[in-house]
Design a protein around this motif. Structure first.
Motif, PDB file in Angstrom:
ATOM      1  N   GLY A 119       0.808  -1.210   0.000  1.00  0.00           N
ATOM      2  CA  GLY A 119       0.000   0.000   0.000  1.00  0.00           C
ATOM      3  C   GLY A 119       0.845   1.266   0.000  1.00  0.00           C
ATOM      4  N   ALA A 120       1.996   1.213   0.692  1.00  0.00           N
ATOM      5  CA  ALA A 120       2.882   2.385   0.710  1.00  0.00           C
ATOM      6  C   ALA A 120       3.541   2.614  -0.635  1.00  0.00           C
ATOM      7  CB  ALA A 120       3.945   2.219   1.795  1.00  0.00           C
ATOM      8  N   ALA A 121       3.692   1.545  -1.429  1.00  0.00           N
ATOM      9  CA  ALA A 121       4.344   1.676  -2.732  1.00  0.00           C
ATOM     10  C   ALA A 121       3.387   2.105  -3.828  1.00  0.00           C
ATOM     11  CB  ALA A 121       5.011   0.351  -3.118  1.00  0.00           C
ATOM     12  N   GLN A 122       2.072   2.157  -3.537  1.00  0.00           N
ATOM     13  CA  GLN A 122       1.079   2.530  -4.552  1.00  0.00           C
ATOM     14  C   GLN A 122       1.227   1.652  -5.797  1.00  0.00           C
ATOM     15  OE1 GLN A 122      -1.431   4.720  -4.023  1.00  0.00           O
ATOM     16  NE2 GLN A 122      -0.657   4.922  -1.932  1.00  0.00           N
ATOM     17  N   PHE A 123       1.156   0.352  -5.568  1.00  0.00           N
ATOM     18  CA  PHE A 123       1.401  -0.615  -6.648  1.00  0.00           C
ATOM     19  C   PHE A 123       0.125  -0.859  -7.450  1.00  0.00           C
ATOM     20  CE2 PHE A 123       1.037  -5.161  -7.799  1.00  0.00           C
ATOM     21  CZ  PHE A 123       2.017  -5.204  -8.777  1.00  0.00           C
ATOM     22  N   HIS A 124       0.311  -1.058  -8.744  1.00  0.00           N
ATOM     23  CA  HIS A 124      -0.780  -1.446  -9.636  1.00  0.00           C
ATOM     24  C   HIS A 124      -0.345  -2.676 -10.420  1.00  0.00           C
ATOM     25  CE1 HIS A 124      -3.160   2.226  -8.980  1.00  0.00           C
ATOM     26  NE2 HIS A 124      -1.982   2.842  -8.931  1.00  0.00           N
ATOM     27  N   LEU A 125      -1.288  -3.587 -10.642  1.00  0.00           N
ATOM     28  CA  LEU A 125      -0.990  -4.792 -11.397  1.00  0.00           C
ATOM     29  C   LEU A 125      -0.628  -4.455 -12.841  1.00  0.00           C
ATOM     30  CD1 LEU A 125      -3.835  -7.172 -10.155  1.00  0.00           C
ATOM     31  CD2 LEU A 125      -1.381  -7.470  -9.751  1.00  0.00           C
TER      32      LEU A 125
END
Length: 261
Positions: free
Chosen positions: A56-62
């Motif tokens: 969540g802290a990395a703002q990840f998207h698939l």
């Protein structure tokens, strides 16, 4: 980001799987978590609990094409590499106790006495197993498990998913740190091992002055007794050396998590 609503259940499950990769790989190499007596289900739950805040802290998207694509495979490979490096650095510092115990045991004449170590399922000398249990207690007492979890979460900022490949300097630093394992093990065994060598030298001189003296019947109990007494005397120093090796492993793991070499 975690999608909301039932329409995003599949995407959420994929994100959870990605979140478990890096902590799970770290637990495969890290001490205690990689032990056979730790259930796989427990590792998965802890990995998910650690990975979700980091992701969540990395703002990840698939990836647009999903994990079953070139970008997805490279993402998974990078996550596995980062997790294994973080956990392996801690394992190197922890293994110094095993090396020190083996050196002391061989000097005392207990190299043949081996038992199954519950932490790795392998047969280790009895003194190595004793120092391994001792190191486990020290690792937990200084919060090593919490420091490892912190390093994993912080690694998502410096090494975000999809760009988690370690630099050549970081890999070289990890290899060089592995060479300190033997130096740390020697420092753990030196107070007791050197004294036992002196005892064996004295017994050799006695055997030369009195040839009728059975060296094996007298020397082995003397070395064993001296080793037990010396380990009791040098216990604080051995504990400090084991703790120093564990902290060095945690520091190296943190440096890798921050992307430093």
């Amino acid at each position: 980001m975690m999608p909301a609503g039932f329409t995003g259940v599949e995407a959420t499950l994929w994100l959870w799987m990605v979140a478990m990769i890096r902590p799970g790989a770290a637990f495969l190499a890290a001490p205690i978590f990689s032990a056979p007596f730790v259930p796989v289900q427990l590792r998965l739950v802890i990995a998910l609990a650690i990975g979700i805040p980091g992701l969540g802290a990395a703002q990840f998207h698939l990836p647009a094409d999903g994990l079953a694509s070139i970008d997805g495979v490279m993402l998974v490979a990078g996550e596995v590499m980062a997790g294994l490096a973080i956990g392996f650095a801690v394992q190197i510092g922890f293994s110094a106790a095993l090396v020190g115990g083996e050196l002391i045991g061989n000097t005392m004449g207990l190299g043949y006495a081996a038992m199954v170590d519950p932490t790795n399922g392998q047969s280790n000398p009895v003194l190595s197993q004793f120092l391994s249990i001792f190191g486990t207690l020290l690792f937990l007492s200084v919060g090593g498990h919490l420091a490892l979890a912190t390093s994993i979460v912080e690694s998502y900022r410096a090494l975000p998913p999809g760009d988690a490949w370690l630099s050549a300097e970081a890999i070289r630093g990890l290899v060089y740190f592995g060479s300190t394992l033997f130096a740390a093990g020697l420092s753990i065994a030196l107070p007791v091992g050197f004294s036992i060598v002196l005892v064996q030298i004295v017994m050799g001189m006695l055997s030369r002055s009195a040839p009728q003296l059975n060296l094996f019947a007298v020397g082995f109990p003397a070395a064993l007794l001296a080793g037990v007494v010396l380990m009791a005397i040098a216990a604080p120093l051995i504990g400090d050396s084991v703790l120093g090796a564990i902290r060095a492993g945690l520091d190296e793991s943190r440096q890798l998590a921050l992307g430093h070499g």
